[in-house]
Design a protein around this motif. Structure first.
Motif, mmCIF file in Angstrom:
data_model
loop_
_atom_site.group_PDB
_atom_site.id
_atom_site.type_symbol
_atom_site.label_atom_id
_atom_site.label_comp_id
_atom_site.label_asym_id
_atom_site.label_seq_id
_atom_site.Cartn_x
_atom_site.Cartn_y
_atom_site.Cartn_z
ATOM 1 N N GLU A 185 -11.226 -58.368 -4.943
ATOM 2 C CA GLU A 185 -10.445 -57.595 -5.662
ATOM 3 C C GLU A 185 -10.637 -57.493 -7.107
ATOM 4 O OE1 GLU A 185 -5.808 -56.620 -5.755
ATOM 5 O OE2 GLU A 185 -6.466 -57.375 -3.963
ATOM 6 N N GLU A 223 -11.595 -51.631 -11.392
ATOM 7 C CA GLU A 223 -12.534 -50.774 -10.821
ATOM 8 C C GLU A 223 -13.788 -50.751 -11.800
ATOM 9 O OE1 GLU A 223 -12.729 -45.768 -10.038
ATOM 10 O OE2 GLU A 223 -10.866 -46.764 -9.973
ATOM 11 N N LYS A 229 -10.379 -47.758 -3.637
ATOM 12 C CA LYS A 229 -9.524 -47.976 -4.658
ATOM 13 C C LYS A 229 -8.004 -48.221 -4.194
ATOM 14 C CE LYS A 229 -12.623 -44.650 -6.930
ATOM 15 N NZ LYS A 229 -12.541 -43.108 -7.868
ATOM 16 N N LEU A 230 -7.404 -49.063 -4.906
ATOM 17 C CA LEU A 230 -6.276 -49.649 -4.847
ATOM 18 C C LEU A 230 -5.019 -48.799 -5.569
ATOM 19 C CD1 LEU A 230 -6.601 -53.260 -4.556
ATOM 20 C CD2 LEU A 230 -6.491 -51.700 -2.725
ATOM 21 N N ARG A 232 -2.807 -51.517 -11.483
ATOM 22 C CA ARG A 232 -2.335 -52.902 -11.322
ATOM 23 C C ARG A 232 -0.803 -52.755 -12.253
ATOM 24 N NH1 ARG A 232 -6.136 -57.256 -13.346
ATOM 25 N NH2 ARG A 232 -6.083 -56.145 -15.341
ATOM 26 N N ALA A 270 -9.408 -52.216 -7.526
ATOM 27 C CA ALA A 270 -10.291 -51.948 -6.521
ATOM 28 C C ALA A 270 -10.696 -52.941 -5.634
ATOM 29 C CB ALA A 270 -11.589 -51.266 -6.771
ATOM 30 N N ILE A 271 -11.079 -52.886 -4.355
ATOM 31 C CA ILE A 271 -11.709 -53.831 -3.540
ATOM 32 C C ILE A 271 -13.340 -53.420 -3.404
ATOM 33 C CG2 ILE A 271 -11.726 -54.888 -1.249
ATOM 34 C CD1 ILE A 271 -8.760 -54.363 -0.876
#
Length: 113
Positions: A31, A34, A95-96, A99, A107-108
């Protein structure tokens, strides 16, 4: 081929990408932000393609890039054999969202199963 600078000088950027790839090969997913994930994905895809050709020269090249014996061993013995039939696209980015602290897009980056 243009590379993102990631607000770092050349040696720092190279070390960052190396550590991201080592973590990816050891843990199968990382993690991060991006832009870092996108750059690490480019490098990791090329390295996995090299590792599919399990030769002494390929191992030396991977070792010169990663400089981590455990990660190189895992790359050649676990990761590359999984993708022998696959012509490309070994990783994916999920995409997460931003933050919480600074709003950086997270992103992971993970290896595809």
């Amino acid at each position: 081929m243009v590379q993102r600078k990631l607000s770092r000088k050349g040696a720092e950027r190279k070390a960052l990408l190396r550590s991201l790839m080592i973590s990816l090969f050891k843990n199968d997913r990382i993690e991060t932000t991006e832009p870092k994930a996108k750059e690490a994905q480019r490098s990791a895809e090329k390295l996995i393609t090299t590792a599919k050709d399990d030769t002494r020269n390929a191992r030396k090249k991977a070792m010169s890039i990663l400089n981590d014996k455990e990660a190189v061993t895992r790359l050649f013995e676990d990761v590359a054999p999984r993708f022998m039939e696959r012509p490309g696209g070994y990783t994916r980015i999920l995409k997460l969202g931003p933050r919480r602290g600074d709003g950086a897009e997270m992103a992971i980056l993970e290896l595809v199963e």
